[in-house]
Design a protein around this motif. Sequence first.
Motif, PDB file in Angstrom:
ATOM      1  N   ASN A   1     -41.391 -40.654  15.564  1.00  0.00           N
ATOM      2  CA  ASN A   1     -40.678 -41.669  14.661  1.00  0.00           C
ATOM      3  C   ASN A   1     -40.864 -41.651  12.991  1.00  0.00           C
ATOM      4  O   ASN A   1     -39.774 -41.950  12.658  1.00  0.00           O
ATOM      5  N   PRO A   2     -41.850 -41.407  12.822  1.00  0.00           N
ATOM      6  CA  PRO A   2     -42.068 -41.335  11.092  1.00  0.00           C
ATOM      7  C   PRO A   2     -40.825 -40.240  10.617  1.00  0.00           C
ATOM      8  O   PRO A   2     -40.053 -40.622   9.647  1.00  0.00           O
ATOM      9  N   LYS A   3     -40.341 -39.262  11.355  1.00  0.00           N
ATOM     10  CA  LYS A   3     -39.624 -38.248  10.902  1.00  0.00           C
ATOM     11  C   LYS A   3     -38.171 -38.698  11.186  1.00  0.00           C
ATOM     12  O   LYS A   3     -37.335 -38.485  10.430  1.00  0.00           O
ATOM     13  N   LYS A   4     -38.027 -39.473  12.360  1.00  0.00           N
ATOM     14  CA  LYS A   4     -36.746 -40.213  12.603  1.00  0.00           C
ATOM     15  C   LYS A   4     -36.388 -41.240  11.646  1.00  0.00           C
ATOM     16  O   LYS A   4     -35.067 -41.296  11.477  1.00  0.00           O
ATOM     17  N   GLY A   5     -37.230 -41.850  11.146  1.00  0.00           N
ATOM     18  CA  GLY A   5     -36.808 -43.069  10.254  1.00  0.00           C
ATOM     19  C   GLY A   5     -36.850 -44.180  11.451  1.00  0.00           C
ATOM     20  O   GLY A   5     -35.873 -45.237  11.082  1.00  0.00           O
ATOM     21  N   SER A   6     -37.284 -44.289  12.313  1.00  0.00           N
ATOM     22  CA  SER A   6     -37.175 -45.175  13.495  1.00  0.00           C
ATOM     23  C   SER A   6     -38.766 -45.820  13.686  1.00  0.00           C
ATOM     24  O   SER A   6     -39.631 -45.100  13.183  1.00  0.00           O
ATOM     25  N   ILE A   7     -38.918 -46.788  14.523  1.00  0.00           N
ATOM     26  CA  ILE A   7     -40.141 -47.215  14.839  1.00  0.00           C
ATOM     27  C   ILE A   7     -40.673 -46.846  16.551  1.00  0.00           C
ATOM     28  O   ILE A   7     -39.468 -46.865  17.133  1.00  0.00           O
ATOM     29  N   PRO A   8     -41.737 -47.027  16.733  1.00  0.00           N
ATOM     30  CA  PRO A   8     -41.902 -46.543  18.263  1.00  0.00           C
ATOM     31  C   PRO A   8     -41.602 -48.033  19.131  1.00  0.00           C
ATOM     32  O   PRO A   8     -41.802 -49.386  18.682  1.00  0.00           O
ATOM     33  N   PRO A   9     -41.106 -47.804  20.204  1.00  0.00           N
ATOM     34  CA  PRO A   9     -41.168 -49.019  21.468  1.00  0.00           C
ATOM     35  C   PRO A   9     -42.344 -49.451  21.586  1.00  0.00           C
ATOM     36  O   PRO A   9     -42.670 -50.606  22.205  1.00  0.00           O
ATOM     37  N   ARG A  10     -43.348 -48.550  21.733  1.00  0.00           N
ATOM     38  CA  ARG A  10     -44.772 -48.846  21.810  1.00  0.00           C
ATOM     39  C   ARG A  10     -45.268 -49.749  20.786  1.00  0.00           C
ATOM     40  O   ARG A  10     -45.142 -49.356  19.575  1.00  0.00           O
ATOM     41  N   THR A  11     -46.157 -50.812  20.994  1.00  0.00           N
ATOM     42  CA  THR A  11     -46.650 -51.657  19.870  1.00  0.00           C
ATOM     43  C   THR A  11     -48.085 -51.242  19.545  1.00  0.00           C
ATOM     44  O   THR A  11     -48.541 -51.920  18.608  1.00  0.00           O
ATOM     45  N   ASP A  12     -48.586 -50.312  20.253  1.00  0.00           N
ATOM     46  CA  ASP A  12     -50.045 -49.944  19.927  1.00  0.00           C
ATOM     47  C   ASP A  12     -49.978 -48.416  19.061  1.00  0.00           C
ATOM     48  O   ASP A  12     -51.044 -48.136  18.942  1.00  0.00           O
ATOM     49  N   VAL A  13     -49.009 -47.912  18.490  1.00  0.00           N
ATOM     50  CA  VAL A  13     -48.995 -46.836  17.739  1.00  0.00           C
ATOM     51  C   VAL A  13     -49.638 -46.979  16.258  1.00  0.00           C
ATOM     52  O   VAL A  13     -48.879 -48.177  15.549  1.00  0.00           O
ATOM     53  N   PRO A  14     -50.511 -46.434  15.673  1.00  0.00           N
ATOM     54  CA  PRO A  14     -50.960 -46.739  14.177  1.00  0.00           C
ATOM     55  C   PRO A  14     -49.793 -46.612  13.364  1.00  0.00           C
ATOM     56  O   PRO A  14     -48.842 -45.598  13.548  1.00  0.00           O
ATOM     57  N   LYS A  15     -50.010 -47.008  12.355  1.00  0.00           N
ATOM     58  CA  LYS A  15     -48.658 -47.478  11.402  1.00  0.00           C
ATOM     59  C   LYS A  15     -49.122 -46.445  10.161  1.00  0.00           C
ATOM     60  O   LYS A  15     -48.313 -46.267   9.243  1.00  0.00           O
ATOM     61  N   ASP A  16     -50.248 -45.463  10.277  1.00  0.00           N
ATOM     62  CA  ASP A  16     -50.526 -44.622   9.045  1.00  0.00           C
ATOM     63  C   ASP A  16     -49.568 -43.884   8.671  1.00  0.00           C
ATOM     64  O   ASP A  16     -49.375 -43.417   7.023  1.00  0.00           O
ATOM     65  N   GLU A  17     -48.422 -43.301   9.320  1.00  0.00           N
ATOM     66  CA  GLU A  17     -47.790 -42.227   8.926  1.00  0.00           C
ATOM     67  C   GLU A  17     -46.402 -42.850   8.788  1.00  0.00           C
ATOM     68  O   GLU A  17     -45.208 -42.099   8.454  1.00  0.00           O
ATOM     69  N   PHE A  18     -46.223 -44.148   8.614  1.00  0.00           N
ATOM     70  CA  PHE A  18     -44.773 -44.708   8.688  1.00  0.00           C
ATOM     71  C   PHE A  18     -44.265 -45.218   7.362  1.00  0.00           C
ATOM     72  O   PHE A  18     -43.188 -45.379   7.398  1.00  0.00           O
ATOM     73  N   GLY A  19     -45.311 -45.466   6.326  1.00  0.00           N
ATOM     74  CA  GLY A  19     -44.741 -46.033   5.127  1.00  0.00           C
ATOM     75  C   GLY A  19     -44.581 -47.384   5.044  1.00  0.00           C
ATOM     76  O   GLY A  19     -44.377 -47.998   6.174  1.00  0.00           O
ATOM     77  N   PRO A  20     -44.623 -48.134   3.984  1.00  0.00           N
ATOM     78  CA  PRO A  20     -44.262 -49.481   3.880  1.00  0.00           C
ATOM     79  C   PRO A  20     -43.180 -50.450   4.644  1.00  0.00           C
ATOM     80  O   PRO A  20     -43.253 -51.253   5.067  1.00  0.00           O
ATOM     81  N   PHE A  21     -41.927 -49.378   4.488  1.00  0.00           N
ATOM     82  CA  PHE A  21     -40.728 -50.201   4.948  1.00  0.00           C
ATOM     83  C   PHE A  21     -40.741 -50.249   6.555  1.00  0.00           C
ATOM     84  O   PHE A  21     -40.510 -51.256   7.289  1.00  0.00           O
ATOM     85  N   LEU A  22     -41.019 -48.925   7.160  1.00  0.00           N
ATOM     86  CA  LEU A  22     -41.038 -48.940   8.736  1.00  0.00           C
ATOM     87  C   LEU A  22     -42.226 -49.710   9.354  1.00  0.00           C
ATOM     88  O   LEU A  22     -42.271 -50.221  10.147  1.00  0.00           O
ATOM     89  N   SER A  23     -43.225 -49.755   8.435  1.00  0.00           N
ATOM     90  CA  SER A  23     -44.647 -50.445   8.887  1.00  0.00           C
ATOM     91  C   SER A  23     -44.165 -52.004   8.980  1.00  0.00           C
ATOM     92  O   SER A  23     -44.701 -52.611   9.864  1.00  0.00           O
TER      93      SER A  23
END
Length: 461
Positions: free
Chosen positions: A384-406
């Motif tokens: 998901n970080p590479k796709k520019g999307s978020i995970p459907p799981r709610t327990d994925v760490p946010k470290d790799e996602f950046g401020p907007f996707l987080s």
Amino acid sequence: MTDANEGTDVSRRDYLKVAGAGTIGVTGLAGCMGGGGDDEETTTASEGTTESGNAGGEETTTEGESSTDYETLEVQHWWTGGDGNKAVTALFEGFAEKYPDIEVNQNPVAGGAGQNLKTVIKKRVLNNNPPSTWQAWPGAHLQPFVNADKLQDIGDSVWAENGMKDAYLQGPKDAAKPGGKFVTVPINIHRLNNLFYNKTVVENAGVDPSSISKPSDLVSAMKTVEEETDAVGMANQTKSAWSTAQLWAQVLLGEYGKETYVAFTEGKVEANKEAIKDSLSIVKKYKNYFNDDAGSISWTEANKKIINGEAAFFHQGDWAAGMYRGQDGFEFESEWGQVPFPGTGGIYALNMDSFPMPKNNPSPEAAKKFLQYCGSVDAQERFNPKKGSIPPRTDVPKDEFGPFLSRQMDDFANSDAQVKSIQHGLAIPPEAKSNFGEAMSTFTSGWNVDKTYKQLKQAFN
């Protein structure tokens, strides 16, 4: 650019041209390939992947060892370039680390904004020769396959693994079981109810996007922008109907609420006549504040007007943020911002990709392992970080996602409801979606509310 919908208004007539390729009698698939795609590729987000090991409690295997002779896993998708290709590459790298003994045949089908793949899949499924799995929108889009008894119940074999049933919220889970049983695994979420804006433009106009309480109030905000600045109120493209169709759905949702939105997707059009017509009228008012070249440009060109300060607002799926992240010096919360589309706070409007499990599967054990992996923390943290999307799981760490996707992840996890996309066919079945697209083409051609309403009324018949 991203997985959007550029050029994907495909008529039912075009789709039915391929129907003769399949086995006679599988009538449930007669409309399953409607357009409304998710196939332009975005500029990349984070370049890093994570090594999450056994995150999510998935079953472990020892690398290099095999207790099962797996058939080759054939996966078809349309992620052949841009962010989509980077994301799917990361996904298969992670799968190879976990299951080095499973040979993978990626068999992508490029072009047609995903429509080419959908046509290929329909032919193969009708001929009882499906791939192991394929990229597909979940929800009502898969209903014809369910009706034709072409998908396998994976509630016990896949969804019982990795804590999936606890980690997915109800909206994605509902989309994964269009016939009441789990038949597919969503791997990502793109949010649709976004309102993006250029911060300098709205500040110069004295407009606070977060204070706009409902879609009809956005009209006066856009008017103020045009009175106080040289920018247009809203960037949009009307060259094809999908952007405006998607916009109208958010207006209906924000102005009249989730219940009315869902009622429309259930075909209760006449019972909600006033809401539907008024929402069309609001979008018609928005048209007065579109860029003058809306009828001749793409959505990416419209989005550039936000980057260049030529427009205040832009509605689009969160793939639009890929352009902002790829633009040097155009930073989130300093140069651009996002709020939920007015009136939709607490709601997360979903577009998703998923991988279904077909019957007559050429490699059922390998497919099961792949779908279990797609539902894991590790897979979704890589993809998901590479796709520019978020995970459907709610327990994925946010470290790799950046401020907007987080922040999008937080909004999703805390949402009161998740509604499925109309434009992408998650919320309405393929034939109705094709009819919906034709009605919206009528709307953007003449902006005739009454005529469009009549076509929407007939769309579910």
